[in-house]
Design an enzyme around this catalytic site. Structure first.
Site: not given
Length: 131
Positions: A53, A122
């Site tokens: 979001e 990551e």
């Protein structure tokens, strides 16, 4: 039982953020809710119901300070070497590829990249504990 559905981050420049998440991870807009003072933009990859979001506060005049509490989001990919090369080609400035080892065994092969607001993501090779 609780089911994770999204993670929210505040972004300064909506266009740069949308471009980054689409080019880097193939995230698509699942919903875009506009209010007088802010927008909530939900991004999703076709392979997963989990969403990122993006919160855009329209009156914000300067980038957010991330502080020292934020960790990172993580995604898995089938070929981390190919993704790292693609990120370089796309000029997304990926960090170096790393092998994370424990007791001489590779637990994960990954790299980090930062979005336009400085949030770390990551990118992990699929396999082992990362499905």
């Amino acid at each position: 039982m609780a089911k994770p559905v999204h993670s929210m981050i505040r972004v300064f420049d909506e266009g740069k953020a949308l471009d980054f998440y689409q080019r880097a991870f193939g995230l698509e807009i699942a919903d875009n809710l506009r209010f007088p003072d802010f927008a909530l933009i939900y991004l999703r990859h076709p392979s997963s119901p989990f969403e990122v979001e993006l919160t855009v506060n329209f009156d914000r005049k300067e980038p957010y300070t991330l502080g020292d509490g934020y960790g990172h989001l993580a995604v898995i990919v089938d070929d981390v070497d190919a993704e790292h090369a693609r990120f370089e080609k796309e000029k997304l400035s990926p960090g170096p590829l790393r092998d994370f080892k424990h007791d001489g065994k590779t637990l994960a092969r990954f790299f980090f990249v930062s979005d336009p607001d400085g949030y770390k993501i990551e990118v992990i090779q699929r396999g082992g504990r990362f499905g």
